[in-house]
Structure formats: C-alpha cells, structure tokens
Design an enzyme around this catalytic site. Structure first.
Site, PDB file in Angstrom:
ATOM      1  N   ASP A  97      33.793  38.408  55.412  1.00  0.00           N
ATOM      2  CA  ASP A  97      34.003  39.708  55.614  1.00  0.00           C
ATOM      3  C   ASP A  97      33.348  40.671  54.880  1.00  0.00           C
ATOM      4  OD1 ASP A  97      35.839  39.081  57.809  1.00  0.00           O
ATOM      5  OD2 ASP A  97      37.513  38.746  56.292  1.00  0.00           O
TER       6      ASP A  97
ATOM      7  N   ARG B   4      40.566  45.624  50.215  1.00  0.00           N
ATOM      8  CA  ARG B   4      39.429  44.706  50.169  1.00  0.00           C
ATOM      9  C   ARG B   4      38.344  45.385  49.853  1.00  0.00           C
ATOM     10  NH1 ARG B   4      39.094  40.094  54.684  1.00  0.00           N
ATOM     11  NH2 ARG B   4      38.112  39.294  52.867  1.00  0.00           N
TER      12      ARG B   4
ATOM     13  N   HIS C 162      40.134  39.603  64.002  1.00  0.00           N
ATOM     14  CA  HIS C 162      38.686  39.503  63.939  1.00  0.00           C
ATOM     15  C   HIS C 162      38.108  39.031  65.300  1.00  0.00           C
ATOM     16  CE1 HIS C 162      38.901  39.697  59.502  1.00  0.00           C
ATOM     17  NE2 HIS C 162      38.298  40.915  59.606  1.00  0.00           N
TER      18      HIS C 162
ATOM     19  N   CYS D  81      35.574  32.008  57.656  1.00  0.00           N
ATOM     20  CA  CYS D  81      35.865  32.979  56.831  1.00  0.00           C
ATOM     21  C   CYS D  81      35.401  32.609  55.482  1.00  0.00           C
ATOM     22  CB  CYS D  81      37.358  33.498  56.942  1.00  0.00           C
ATOM     23  SG  CYS D  81      37.882  33.919  58.508  1.00  0.00           S
TER      24      CYS D  81
END
Length: 399
Positions: free
Chosen positions: A213, A232, A308, A393
């Site tokens: 990400d 994040r 996502h 991920c």
C-alpha cells in the site's frame, strides 16, 4: 535506464514531429486566412521554413534533456522555444534574402512576435505539450530489465491485530503464527528467484506489514503513495529510505490526494485504480499525471464491496482478470474476466510468465489456475487475511 542511442533517437524524432506539426499547422492557418489562394503557398512555406528548422534543432536538444517530461514544463519549453525559433528563424530569413540587418529589421522581428509569428508560438506550445511528449514517451519509455527480480517486504508488527479494519469483524490474530507465515511467504518469493529487501520493521505501526500500500512500481519509476488511513501515513518514511537506495526515479502522491497501492492493478500498459474508501479522486488524478507520460493508460473503477481493488480482482500473467464475483462491483469493466470459486482465490502474485503465488485458503481456485497451464505456488496467509490482507499486500515486486 534509457540508452544514449534511444535518448537521442527519441529526441531527434520528437523534434521532427513537433517542428513538422507546427510548420504544417502554421502554414495551413495562414493559407486559409489568405483566402486559400494557391499562389500564396510558396511565400508562406518559404517564410516559416527557417523557423521550423530552428525549432527542430532547439526542441531536439530540449527533448534529449527530458525537459518535456511533465506537461507544465513542456508548455514553458514550448513558449520559450517558440519565441526563440520565431526570432532566429525570421532573422535567418532576412539575412538569406540579402536585406540589410539594421535596427528596423530588429524592430520588425520583435513586432512580428505579437503579430505574424504569434500563431507559430502558440502552435509550438500546443505541439510541445501534445505531440512532443507523446512521441517521446512512445519511443523512450524506460524498460526496467534487472538481472535479479527484487521484492520489498516488511516484517509484521506484534500489534497487527490492532490494525485498520473496514469490511471484516475483528477476530483474534496469532502474532507468532503471523511471523511464521510471513517467513514462509518470503521464502516462497526467494525460492522463485526474488531477492528480498527488508524494510526496517516498525512495531508501533500495526499495518506496516502490508507494504504494497505504500509504493507502486512503474518500470524504473517508484511512486510513493499517500495511504487513505491516517494511522498508516507514517509507514511511508522508512519505505522512502529503502526505495531511495535502489537507483529508481522517485515520485510521490501528496495530500489532499490519497492512494493505497492495493487499489492499483497493472495489466500491461493499462492501470486499473480502485476509487474507494482509501483512494480518492485527487490521488487518482495525481497518479494519472505521473503514469500517462510513461505510456500507461489509467482506468478508474469503483470499489465498495472490498477494502482495495486487489481484494476483489488481480490478473494472471496473460492479462486475464480474475476475481470472486460477489466481491467485484462491476465485472463488465474488464475485457477478460474469469470468475474464481473462492474469495481468497481472487488474489495472485505473478512470479513469472508461467507461475503465480496465491493463498492456500483457495484450493479450488488453485486447481482452476493450474488447469490453465500455470504453476501455482501456495502459501498460508490466514492471519493476514483476518486483517483484510492477501498475498499481494505483503510485498512490492520490482521487475
């Protein structure tokens, strides 16, 4: 990297394309404005030819220096070069005609920049922003061909269970098992030819293991993202330091734009970007401005059913989009869509032209993909799946 031969070849052809476009467009404009009389063509062609030749030389030099990389620098370059080409081209025309060079000639040239030659300058700006940049991108797009496949990874935080959740209910996460599964995931990448680079772990950042990400790769261009979850945002700092040591061109998405790498799916030169809870319109706009000059086409798609885009769809090596239909907002957005029988089977990591990595939680999907002629490598990522994670991920692949 772009080779010297490719750089100068692209610069030459870009200069030729821009100068030729401006010459024809300006000549046509004056031909039409003067009643489209054929007898005017030789004079018009002779008048603008020196300007076009000067523009060809100047733009080729500018393109070789990649001054036209962005639309706004291309516009400024077009303005400066248009004025310079009109000035020196007109001067050459005066000298070639045998006329005397005097203050009156200089005054005539300067006045022409706001009169006769203004259309030439405007046409140069437009051609530099459009034709010049497209021709350059088509010829000189960097091709990343490393001798070793590389993947960025980041060890899980012991606080992973406290990470962000959007679509799933929170359940207990076994931190020790998560560590073991992460090590198995990294080992699988290494066994399939990837050299792994470990970004320093950050125990205080619960979601930092989901490194995908934070950065997205486009050949030799690394785009640092702007995570949609405020918690994040600090993950970017250590990733930036690690990427900076890889001799890659570094670009960034900045606030108020938000973009999570999990929302970016690359299929050849097409880039699908999920517009959902973590990626906003401004983030998509910024990414489009970055990747379009690199030769990519960005397509924004709605994401509401999952966290996502790549929680619902990914792609096989041949470009076929695979996904679990119940998690896909609109399957008609994809040219080739293959439904898979398990939600966990929607995510695959391309290891090579004939191999993919996927979760062991989707045995039926694994069998389906194997039946298509691919080698399937499975890993257990169940603890990460509890936190809305998947195999994509946990790494950023650099090819």
């Amino acid at each position: 990297m772009i080779s010297v031969g490719t750089r100068f070849g692209a610069a030459f052809i870009s200069g030729l394309a821009v100068a030729g476009t401006v010459y024809l467009a300006t000549g046509l404009a004056f031909f039409t404005a003067n009643g489209a009389a054929a007898e005017n063509l030789p004079a018009i062609a002779e008048y603008f030819l020196p300007m076009a030749l000067v523009l060809f030389v100047l733009y080729s030099l500018a393109a070789a220096l990649e001054i036209n990389r962005f639309w706004y620098t291309a516009a400024v370059t077009g303005l400066v070069l248009g004025i310079a080409a009109a000035f020196f081209g007109t001067a050459l025309g005066i000298i070639a005609s045998g006329a005397e060079w005097n203050p009156e000639a200089m005054t005539f040239i300067l006045a022409s920049l706001l009169g006769t030659n203004l259309i030439f300058v405007v046409a140069t700006i437009i051609a530099a922003v459009t034709v010049g940049r497209r021709v350059w991108a088509a010829i000189a797009r960097p091709v990343h061909q490393p001798t070793t496949l590389t993947a960025l990874v980041r060890a899980p935080s012991s606080r992973m269970a406290d990470g962000e959740l959007t679509h799933l209910d929170r359940v207990p996460v076994d931190a020790e098992l998560a560590d073991a599964q992460w090590e198995g995931y990294v080992a699988a990448l290494q066994a399939n030819g990837f050299e792994t680079i470990e970004v320093p772990a950050a125990d205080e950042l619960a979601d930092s293991v989901f490194i995908e990400d934070t950065v997205v790769m486009f050949g030799e261009v690394a785009v640092l993202t702007s995570p949609g979850a405020e918690s994040r945002q600090p993950e970017i700092d250590a990733v930036r330091e690690s990427v900076a040591g890889l001799a890659l061109e570094l670009r960034e998405i900045t606030q108020p734009g938000t973009l999570d790498g999990g929302d970016v799916l690359k299929v050849g030169s097409t880039v699908y970007v999920g517009r959902g809870g973590r990626t906003n319109a401004e983030g998509i706009r910024q990414l489009r401005a970055i990747v379009t000059p690199l030769g990519y086409t960005l397509i924004a798609v709605p994401v509401e059913k999952v966290l996502h885009l790549k929680s619902g769809v990914t792609a096989l090596p041949d470009g076929t989009i695979i996904g679990y239909p119940d998690l896909v907002d609109n399957v008609d957005l994809y040219d080739r869509f293959l439904a898979v029988p398990e939600a966990e089977g929607a995510a695959v990591v391309v290891l090579s032209d004939d191999a993919v990595l996927m979760s062991s939680s989707a045995p039926k999907t694994a069998a389906l993909i194997e039946n298509l002629g691919y080698r399937v490598v499975t890993v257990d990522v169940s603890e990460f799946e509890k936190m809305e994670g998947c195999v994509t991920c946990l790494s950023v692949r650099i090819r």
